[in-house]
Structure formats: structure tokens, C-alpha cells
Design an enzyme around this catalytic site. Sequence first.
Site, PDB file in Angstrom:
ATOM      1  N   PRO A  16       0.835  -1.201   0.000  1.00 28.03           N
ATOM      2  CA  PRO A  16       0.000   0.000   0.000  1.00 28.03           C
ATOM      3  C   PRO A  16       0.876   1.260   0.000  1.00 28.03           C
ATOM      4  CG  PRO A  16       0.221  -0.813   2.222  1.00 28.03           C
ATOM      5  CD  PRO A  16       1.053  -1.714   1.338  1.00 28.03           C
ATOM      6  N   LEU A  17       0.354   2.308  -0.594  1.00 30.20           N
ATOM      7  CA  LEU A  17       0.947   3.636  -0.489  1.00 30.20           C
ATOM      8  C   LEU A  17      -0.093   4.472   0.230  1.00 30.20           C
ATOM      9  CD1 LEU A  17       2.985   5.881  -1.138  1.00 30.20           C
ATOM     10  CD2 LEU A  17       1.837   6.134  -3.352  1.00 30.20           C
TER      11      LEU A  17
END
Length: 141
Positions: A16-17
Site C-alpha cells: 500500500p501507499l
Amino acid sequence: MVSDIRFTTTKESNMPLTRVSLKQGKSPAYRKAILGSLYLAMRETFAVPEGDRFMTVSEHDEDGFVYGADYLGIQRSEDLVIIQITVSNTRPVEQKQQLYRRIVERLTASPGLRAEDIFINLVEVLPENWSFGLGEAQYVK
């Protein structure tokens, strides 16, 4: 509490970012608690591996942080936190809903946010849209 539902994910679905936006003026401990709680929620529901932390916090002044204080009948305060998480599009709806619930549970516990002040936007992209460095798309087979 997190249910016993378990989802399987591939290596490509883990990364995830995370971007967090909030009004300026919160302490470093407060910002750190937000990031820590988000990371734990993602590990618990999205099988994010240990050390897979790519997270930013952006603080905004009054003019740079505009929101609907009662949009959809939810009464938001000046403590609103907008969370945008970009992930590969590999997870089912049930897993996303579990993530939203767990984020709210974690952030109400630490740093003590109100559930009404937690706005989450999940952005899904194809695995080939990631480059972790070296000018390569590491998830492209």
C-alpha cells in the site's frame, strides 16, 4: 473487533501507499500514532508484510483543508483526517470493508479520533503501475 475472516493475497497485493492529510498543528506523537495505527490495521486486514511502510502525512492550513462538515449526515470536526490508500486491485469488497472498520477501531483507540472524523479513500491500480525503484515495474512478470 476484527472478524475471523481470512483473505489470501499475493505478493503483488501487499504493497500500500498511504497518504494522510490533516489540519496543521498536531504534535509529532499524534501524527506518529495515526501512521502506526494505519499500518497495524493494514497488516491485520490486508496482509501487509512487516516493514512494508510507505506513508506520508501532509498538514494543511485553514485555506488548504476544505471539507463538507456534514456531508452524508456525518458531523465532522476540525480533527478530520483524510486517508488515501493506493493498492493493487486484488482484494474483494469484504476485505476492503474489514479494512475500513479496523482503521476506525485503531484510530479511535490511538490517537483518539472520533469515527466521524476518519475519511478513507481506497484507490486501486493495476499491479504494473508500481515501480519501487531502479526504473522497473517489479510486479510485471
